[in-house]
Design an enzyme around this catalytic site. Structure first.
Site, PDB file in Angstrom:
ATOM      1  N   SER A  40      -2.115 -29.893  31.823  1.00 27.10           N
ATOM      2  CA  SER A  40      -1.906 -29.362  30.693  1.00 27.10           C
ATOM      3  C   SER A  40      -1.342 -28.013  30.788  1.00 27.10           C
ATOM      4  O   SER A  40      -1.841 -27.436  31.942  1.00 27.10           O
ATOM      5  CB  SER A  40      -2.758 -29.285  29.713  1.00 27.10           C
ATOM      6  OG  SER A  40      -4.112 -28.749  30.003  1.00 27.10           O
TER       7      SER A  40
ATOM      8  N   LYS B 108     -12.949 -23.816  17.220  1.00 27.87           N
ATOM      9  CA  LYS B 108     -12.656 -25.284  17.197  1.00 27.87           C
ATOM     10  C   LYS B 108     -14.098 -26.078  16.479  1.00 27.87           C
ATOM     11  O   LYS B 108     -13.877 -27.018  15.935  1.00 27.87           O
ATOM     12  CB  LYS B 108     -12.408 -25.579  18.765  1.00 27.87           C
ATOM     13  CG  LYS B 108     -11.053 -25.451  19.180  1.00 27.87           C
ATOM     14  CD  LYS B 108     -10.109 -26.148  18.229  1.00 27.87           C
ATOM     15  CE  LYS B 108      -9.811 -27.278  18.648  1.00 27.87           C
ATOM     16  NZ  LYS B 108      -8.536 -27.680  18.073  1.00 27.87           N
TER      17      LYS B 108
ATOM     18  N   LYS C 298     -15.582 -27.502  24.192  1.00 24.42           N
ATOM     19  CA  LYS C 298     -15.935 -26.273  24.120  1.00 24.42           C
ATOM     20  C   LYS C 298     -16.682 -26.045  22.882  1.00 24.42           C
ATOM     21  O   LYS C 298     -16.998 -25.097  22.643  1.00 24.42           O
ATOM     22  CB  LYS C 298     -14.821 -25.258  24.567  1.00 24.42           C
ATOM     23  CG  LYS C 298     -14.420 -25.470  25.851  1.00 24.42           C
ATOM     24  CD  LYS C 298     -13.293 -24.795  26.305  1.00 24.42           C
ATOM     25  CE  LYS C 298     -13.124 -24.722  27.755  1.00 24.42           C
ATOM     26  NZ  LYS C 298     -12.774 -26.152  28.290  1.00 24.42           N
TER      27      LYS C 298
ATOM     28  N   ALA D  37      -2.777 -31.236  16.455  1.00 20.93           N
ATOM     29  CA  ALA D  37      -2.869 -30.812  17.756  1.00 20.93           C
ATOM     30  C   ALA D  37      -2.834 -29.252  18.044  1.00 20.93           C
ATOM     31  O   ALA D  37      -2.823 -28.788  18.969  1.00 20.93           O
ATOM     32  CB  ALA D  37      -2.051 -31.661  18.707  1.00 20.93           C
TER      33      ALA D  37
ATOM     34  N   LEU E 198      -5.755 -32.820  32.800  1.00 17.00           N
ATOM     35  CA  LEU E 198      -5.105 -32.489  33.868  1.00 17.00           C
ATOM     36  C   LEU E 198      -3.696 -32.293  33.858  1.00 17.00           C
ATOM     37  O   LEU E 198      -3.135 -33.124  33.321  1.00 17.00           O
ATOM     38  CB  LEU E 198      -5.375 -33.343  35.089  1.00 17.00           C
ATOM     39  CG  LEU E 198      -6.697 -33.573  35.703  1.00 17.00           C
ATOM     40  CD1 LEU E 198      -6.703 -35.105  36.713  1.00 17.00           C
ATOM     41  CD2 LEU E 198      -7.085 -32.509  36.683  1.00 17.00           C
TER      42      LEU E 198
ATOM     43  N   ILE F 242      -7.631 -32.803  16.661  1.00 19.11           N
ATOM     44  CA  ILE F 242      -7.768 -32.757  18.315  1.00 19.11           C
ATOM     45  C   ILE F 242      -8.903 -31.679  18.583  1.00 19.11           C
ATOM     46  O   ILE F 242      -8.387 -30.729  18.230  1.00 19.11           O
ATOM     47  CB  ILE F 242      -6.486 -32.655  19.334  1.00 19.11           C
ATOM     48  CG1 ILE F 242      -5.485 -33.490  18.395  1.00 19.11           C
ATOM     49  CG2 ILE F 242      -6.800 -32.612  20.720  1.00 19.11           C
ATOM     50  CD1 ILE F 242      -5.852 -34.938  18.585  1.00 19.11           C
TER      51      ILE F 242
ATOM     52  N   GLY G 228       3.322 -29.306  22.564  1.00 22.59           N
ATOM     53  CA  GLY G 228       2.258 -28.722  23.480  1.00 22.59           C
ATOM     54  C   GLY G 228       2.020 -30.225  24.342  1.00 22.59           C
ATOM     55  O   GLY G 228       2.605 -31.159  24.443  1.00 22.59           O
TER      56      GLY G 228
ATOM     57  N   THR H  37     -13.723 -19.474  39.699  1.00 17.06           N
ATOM     58  CA  THR H  37     -14.663 -18.622  39.186  1.00 17.06           C
ATOM     59  C   THR H  37     -16.239 -18.462  39.718  1.00 17.06           C
ATOM     60  O   THR H  37     -16.888 -17.486  39.752  1.00 17.06           O
ATOM     61  CB  THR H  37     -14.849 -18.642  37.610  1.00 17.06           C
ATOM     62  OG1 THR H  37     -15.254 -20.009  37.224  1.00 17.06           O
ATOM     63  CG2 THR H  37     -13.549 -18.456  36.915  1.00 17.06           C
TER      64      THR H  37
ATOM     65  N   ASN I 240     -11.253 -31.342  29.257  1.00 13.71           N
ATOM     66  CA  ASN I 240      -9.805 -30.734  30.097  1.00 13.71           C
ATOM     67  C   ASN I 240      -9.136 -31.895  30.437  1.00 13.71           C
ATOM     68  O   ASN I 240      -9.411 -32.960  30.730  1.00 13.71           O
ATOM     69  CB  ASN I 240     -10.389 -30.114  31.168  1.00 13.71           C
ATOM     70  CG  ASN I 240     -11.140 -28.605  31.134  1.00 13.71           C
ATOM     71  OD1 ASN I 240     -11.981 -28.808  30.388  1.00 13.71           O
ATOM     72  ND2 ASN I 240     -10.739 -27.781  31.458  1.00 13.71           N
TER      73      ASN I 240
END
Length: 615
Positions: free
Chosen positions: A450, A421, A409, A363, A448, A405, A290, A471, A446
């Site tokens: 990914s 999580k 959120k 991860a 950048l 990891i 990932g 949104t 976040n």
């Protein structure tokens, strides 16, 4: 054959010019009336003098240089070659008894330098004339260079040498006022960064190249934010190491990306601390294919692990990473790629039993909020059960460290992904109380670029002409780059003593609307006029802003300025496992899953669109 023909032609021209220079020197010496004696001396010795000069030219590399790119360095070669040849001719004349007057040798040296240097620089002069003649053509683009230092000079030289690019360096800017009102390779230095916008209009600039590789990223961000107001295409030169190695070329220049505008400075690592727990150790990275997992693998490989185990369920990403690491590290990296799922406890047991990893970076996870809202059972299986499986294997097979990891959120979650999580974090903290393995989690926002993140989505929308979808006009998120996040995860692993949740310094939160506008401008368009921005409304489970810390956790600093520690919470492992089993029993019922999650994560509250807006 073409190159040899050019060298032979150059050799013949040199023979003529050498003898012409000597003859003109004699004319100057005797005011046009050369004594018959010296005419005979020259006739008897010109062959030897010519050979001596040509040998000097050869040893100084005058027949190896690419003279279409001749510069001051090549002229210096010619100067010393002519001097050496003239001295050699003088020595030969003295020994052979055919010496010309001393002043003739001195004058011929200067004349040979002028003739030979002139013929070699003429190719470049022709190119300059061609470039000048093309300045008014529609196909050419005018370029502004930011930076009047060594890098800027090299960029201007490269642009002038590569006329096929149709890029004309037109003006240079630099914040050093001492360089103002000067010029570099004929290009004027007109002022500092405050002149970027007005001079871009004055010169009709099409592209801006930022050539300040020594600038801190925060300073670079400030410069780029001014540049993007010009609507010019933006490019920049990479890091300072390129200049140290004198490796600046057209290929070094790249487009400015959104990471440059973020302006986050490079992370400084405690190399000694990291090496102490990774070097000569078997390191397992789950989810190794990932975005974060693959960058962890790249960084870990630099610290000479005994073996790097890359585990992923998705074979394509794992294969691509395997090939990349093989190219980069060749036989210096002992690497194993395993296709397996963390959901499969039996398979994990086999892997841990065979490889006995001393360090585990976990991860592997499902991370997409909207997808997990619609597929909550998969989030439970992967993010909760997968973490429990990996953690129990690490404990059973006596791994030294286990680093999870996590995500921002997980703090006061309003969605399935965040809640699962958070439970993964709880598993880690609970496991640490009863294990010799040091369990820790690293929580950040976040990253950048990914997979599946907002930046690639925006780029695709811009490529298709828009609209770019956001949104909510006020929605914000924390961002950092993938390499930055990965380095800090590895650094946090070195600090872990067990039970901590490390929180990475994410800097200031960024409005997604501003991010969308910046990306549109970087692509050469004007937001809302050329590329529309549409607001689609918050999705189920989505917050207006994210948090990095639970109220009860508190925060403590560490020896690294970018890493903080949330206070470990008391979590009963048996009670937690019991609740997880209850969760597994209702995994096929979406409503029951949410209720079970709420009984484990007491501050989890599913939000509909309106509630999310007020959160």
């Amino acid at each position: 054959m073409k190159i040899y023909s050019k060298r032979i032609l150059l050799l013949l021209i040199d023979i003529v010019l050498i003898n012409l220079a000597i003859y003109i020197a004699l004319i100057f010496r005797f005011d046009g009336l050369i004594p018959e004696h010296y005419v005979r001396v020259l006739a008897n010795s010109f062959i030897y003098i010519t050979l001596i000069e040509l040998v000097a030219f050869y040893f100084f590399g005058l027949y190896k240089s690419l003279w279409s790119y001749a510069s001051i360095d090549e002229l210096i070669q010619v100067f010393f070659a002519a001097a050496t040849g003239s001295i050699g001719a003088f020595v030969y004349g003295t020994i052979a008894g055919v010496r010309l007057p001393r002043t003739v040798y001195a004058m011929s040296w200067i004349l040979i330098f002028l003739f030979i240097g002139g013929i070699r620089i003429s190719g470049r002069l022709v190119k300059r004339v061609q470039i000048f003649g093309r300045n008014n053509e529609l196909s050419t683009k005018k370029v502004m260079i930011i930076g009047a230092g060594k890098a800027g000079s090299m960029v201007i030289k490269e642009l002038k040498d590569h006329q096929e690019l149709n890029l004309i360096p037109s003006v240079v800017l630099d914040d050093d006022f001492k360089k103002h009102n000067s010029s570099i390779h004929g290009v004027a230095v007109r002022g500092g960064r405050d002149k970027i916008v007005p001079l871009a209009k004055e010169y009709g600039i099409d592209e801006i190249i930022v050539a300040v590789p020594s600038a801190q990223k925060s300073e670079m961000s400030d410069i780029l934010r001014i540049c993007k107001e010009t609507k010019c295409k933006l490019k920049k030169l990479p890091g300072v190491y390129e200049i140290i190695n004198e490796n600046v070329s057209i290929k070094s220049i790249r487009d400015v990306n959104i990471e440059d505008l973020l302006g986050r400075d490079e992370v400084n690592l405690d190399i000694k601390a990291i090496s102490s727990y990774i070097k000569n150790e078997v390191v397992l990275v789950t989810g190794g294919g990932g975005s974060i997992g693959s960058e962890l693998c790249r960084q870990i490989a630099r610290f000479h692990p005994k073996q790097l185990i890359i585990l992923d369920i998705y074979e394509n990403n794992a294969y691509d990473l395997q090939q990349e690491l093989r190219r980069s590290f060749k036989d210096k990296l002992n690497m194993e790629v395993i296709i397996a799922s963390v959901r499969d406890k039996v398979r994990l047991e086999q892997i841990f039993d065979e490889y006995r990893p001393g360090v585990v970076f976990h991860a592997a996870a499902h991370k997409h909020v909207p997808l997990m809202e619609n597929n909550p059972a998969e989030a439970v299986k992967n993010n909760i059960k997968g973490t429990l499986n990996a953690a129990q294997c690490a404990d059973k097979y006596k791994s030294k460290k286990f680093v999870l990891i996590s995500t921002d959120k997980a703090v006061n979650p309003t969605n399935i992904m965040g809640a699962t999580k958070r439970i993964a974090e709880m598993i880690i903290q609970a496991m640490d109380k009863q294990s010799h393995t040091e369990f820790a989690a690293v929580r950040f926002g976040n990253v950048l670029g990914s997979n599946g993140s907002v930046i690639p989505l925006f780029k695709k929308q811009i490529e298709t002409g828009g609209p770019v979808t956001v949104t909510h006009p006020e929605i914000t998120r924390y961002f950092m780059t993938i390499p930055e996040a990965s380095r800090l995860v590895i650094q946090a692993g070195a600090m872990a003593k067990g039970g901590e949740i490390f929180i990475l310094d994410m800097g200031e939160s960024v409005k997604i609307l501003d991010l969308a506008k910046d990306l549109i401008k970087l692509s050469g368009f004007e937001p809302d006029t050329e590329i529309k921005i549409e607001f689609t409304g918050l999705r189920p489970g989505e917050k207006l802003y994210e948090e990095l810390l639970l109220a009860e956790e508190g925060v403590a600093s560490t020896r690294h300025k970018n890493i903080f520690i949330g206070k470990p919470l008391e979590i009963d492992f048996k009670e937690l496992i019991g609740k997880i089993k209850e969760l597994e029993e209702c995994i096929d019922d979406v409503l029951k899953i949410r209720d079970c999650l709420g009984r484990i994560v007491l501050n989890y509250e599913y939000r509909n669109d309106e509630a999310a807006v007020t959160k």
